[in-house]
Each structure stands twice: as structure tokens, then as C-alpha cells.
Design an enzyme around this catalytic site. Structure first.
Site, short mmCIF file in Angstrom:
data_model
loop_
_atom_site.label_atom_id
_atom_site.label_comp_id
_atom_site.label_asym_id
_atom_site.label_seq_id
_atom_site.Cartn_x
_atom_site.Cartn_y
_atom_site.Cartn_z
N ASP A 41 0.86 -1.18 0.00
CA ASP A 41 0.00 0.00 0.00
C ASP A 41 0.90 1.23 0.00
O ASP A 41 2.13 1.11 -0.02
CB ASP A 41 -0.93 -0.01 1.22
CG ASP A 41 -2.28 0.64 0.95
OD1 ASP A 41 -2.29 1.80 0.50
OD2 ASP A 41 -3.31 -0.01 1.18
N ASP A 67 3.70 1.50 -5.52
CA ASP A 67 2.87 2.16 -6.52
C ASP A 67 2.54 1.11 -7.56
O ASP A 67 3.42 0.67 -8.32
CB ASP A 67 3.63 3.33 -7.13
CG ASP A 67 2.87 3.99 -8.29
OD1 ASP A 67 1.80 3.50 -8.69
OD2 ASP A 67 3.39 5.00 -8.82
N TYR A 159 -14.39 5.30 -13.93
CA TYR A 159 -14.26 4.25 -12.91
C TYR A 159 -14.89 2.96 -13.41
O TYR A 159 -14.30 1.87 -13.30
CB TYR A 159 -14.91 4.72 -11.62
CG TYR A 159 -14.83 3.71 -10.49
CD1 TYR A 159 -13.64 3.52 -9.79
CD2 TYR A 159 -15.94 2.95 -10.12
CE1 TYR A 159 -13.56 2.60 -8.75
CE2 TYR A 159 -15.87 2.03 -9.09
CZ TYR A 159 -14.68 1.86 -8.41
OH TYR A 159 -14.61 0.95 -7.38
N PRO A 189 -17.50 -5.96 -5.31
CA PRO A 189 -18.18 -5.45 -4.12
C PRO A 189 -19.34 -4.55 -4.50
O PRO A 189 -19.33 -3.85 -5.51
CB PRO A 189 -17.10 -4.66 -3.38
CG PRO A 189 -15.80 -5.17 -3.93
CD PRO A 189 -16.10 -5.52 -5.35
N VAL A 192 -20.04 -0.71 0.16
CA VAL A 192 -19.25 -0.97 1.36
C VAL A 192 -18.85 0.38 1.96
O VAL A 192 -18.36 1.26 1.24
CB VAL A 192 -17.99 -1.80 1.04
CG1 VAL A 192 -17.23 -2.15 2.31
CG2 VAL A 192 -18.36 -3.07 0.27
#
Length: 261
Positions: A41, A67, A159, A189, A192
């Protein structure tokens, strides 16, 4: 519980975007099942907190700033897992970003940023993992897409494009490696409560509505079950994929009935 009874005992995993939110939920589910984890991360404090939680379960836990749009960094991540955890059994590509713009106002920079992390990052992670997994003729690749990879949402065209890309890439790669002991699947998902959905709840609130009111309304109006999903739900889906030999090329919604395809 005895170590030998854990389904992922002796396995090693890399989870990108594993410091918080859905990524952390997946990290913890795999660790609870016995896996050692490299958490990748850019969020130092959150990575360390998740690392300590994994170590609290008696597992090995490494952290690495990565990255995911940089091929050399992604390859170094995989190399570290192989060297320090003894191999790479499971890769979870969970690192992701979002921005909110109508197409008319969307810049090339916004497009490239979202596509770079979400789509290119998934590609680079998978490519780096194939070497050690092919050497063992075994591996589980789990990509985190979205229900926005199944249908479009206004002001999220870029997105959605990135997540549709992940879904298609997952299915194609699964077919490439289907006879090499490697499975490739995706989690999609639903709603969330993470940093991303806090931004969306704020963006989509009605006049006079608070973010909390917007969040509650979206749960009730969009989800047939009437309640949000959790990072733990995504962790359980990841564990399913990590332990199934004969499921590959799938993109499974975990969304409380929001979508059907």
C-alpha cells in the site's frame, strides 16, 4: 485451533491496497485462515496497524510501499514475497482509486489516474505473479473489481471503464492459465462503507440531506437486503476463491442483491 486445520496454513499471500477498507478485510480473512501476508500500500500508518493485527494472529506479516502502476515496484513486491515468505500462493489485486466527474468535465489526467491504478495495476500484479505461480503450477489470483464493472453509473464512467476492464481481463487470463494450476477470479463489491463510498454519499446527497442520511438512503433504496456489505464479506469471498480448485474466470457480486449479472 491447530495450525494444521487452517485451510491456508503454510500459504503466502500478497494483497495490494491491503492497509484499510476492503483490502484489510481480505488480509484479515486470509490471515485468520492461516496465510502469511505481504501488505502492499502507500498508507504507512494503516499498513503498520494491519501488520500488527496479522502478527497478533501468529502469522508472518510484511509491509511494502508500492505504486501499483510502476512495473518495477510491483515486480519487487512479488520478489520479496517469494524470498521472505517462501513463495507466492495467492495474489489479491485490491488497490483502487475513484474520482467523480461527468464525462464532459473529465480530464485526461483523471482518466489516466483511475485507469492506471485500477486496470494497469491489476495487469502488472497478475503479470508479476505468473512467474512464481507457473514455477509451482499452482496459484490463486483474486482481482477486486466492482458492481460498477457490471453496469455503469453516472459521473463514474471512467471508474466503470476501469472495473469493466478488470472483469474482462480476469476472464481472459483465467482461460490462458486454466491448465497450469492457476485460477483467476474477481470480487465485485457492492456498497461498502469505505472512504470511496463516503465520497459518493456526499456527492449524491439530496438538498438538505447529511452524508449519514444519504448513506442510509442509498442502502435502503439500492440494496434489496437493505444493508451495506462489509470488508469482512469481501474477505470471505476472497477466502472462497483462495481455497477452490475448480472455480476460475468468474466475477462474483457481493452486493446484497443490487445486481444480477
Amino acid at each position: 485451533m491447530q495450525q494444521a486445520s487452517l485451510p491456508l496454513a503454510g500459504k503466502s499471500a500478497v494483497v495490494t491496497g491491503g492497509a484499510r477498507g476492503i483490502g484489510r478485510g481480505i488480509v484479515m480473512a486470509l490471515a485468520e485462515a492461516g496465510a502469511d501476508i505481504l501488505i502492499a500500500d502507500l498508507l504507512e500508518d494503516d499498513m503498520r496497524a494491519t501488520q500488527e493485527a496479522v502478527r497478533g494472529l501468529g502469522r508472518k506479516a510484511l509491509v511494502r510501499r508500492v505504486d501499483v502502476t510502476d512495473a518495477a515496484q510491483v515486480q519487487a513486491m512479488v520478489d520479496q514475497a517469494v524470498a521472505e515468505l517462501g513463495g507466492l500462493d495467492i495474489l489479491v489485486n485490491c488497490a483502487g482509486v475513484i474520482s467523480i466527474h461527468p464525462v464532459a468535465n473529465l480530464t485526461e489526467k483523471d482518466w489516466d489516474f483511475v485507469m492506471g491504478v485500477n486496470a494497469k495495476g491489476t495487469f502488472l500484479g497478475c503479470k508479476a505473479a505468473l512467474g512464481p505461480m507457473r514455477a509451482r503450477q499452482s496459484g490463486r489470483i483474486i482481482n477486486v473489481a466492482s458492481i460498477a464493472g457490471k453496469e455503469g453509473f453516472p459521473n463514474l464512467a471512467h471508474y466503470s471503464a476501469s472495473k469493466f476492464a478488470v472483469v474482462g481481463f480476469t476472464n481472459a487470463l483465467a482461460k490462458e492459465v486454466a491448465q497450469e494450476g492457476i485460477t483467476v477470479n474477481a470480487i465485485c463489491p457492492g456498497i461498502v462503507r469505505t472512504y470511496m463510498w463516503d465520497r459518493l454519499a456526499d456527492e449524491w446527497k439530496n438538498d438538505g440531506e447529511s452524508v449519514e442520511d444519504s448513506w442510509a438512503r442509498h442502502q435502503l433504496t439500492l440494496i434489496p437486503q437493505g444493508r451495506a456489505q462489509t470488508p469482512q464479506d469481501m474477505g470471505r469471498m476472497a477466502l472462497f476463491f483462495a481455497t477452490m480448485d475448480n472455480v476460475t474466470g468468474q466475477s462474483v457480486n457481493v452486493d446484497g442483491g443490487f445486481t444480477f449479472h
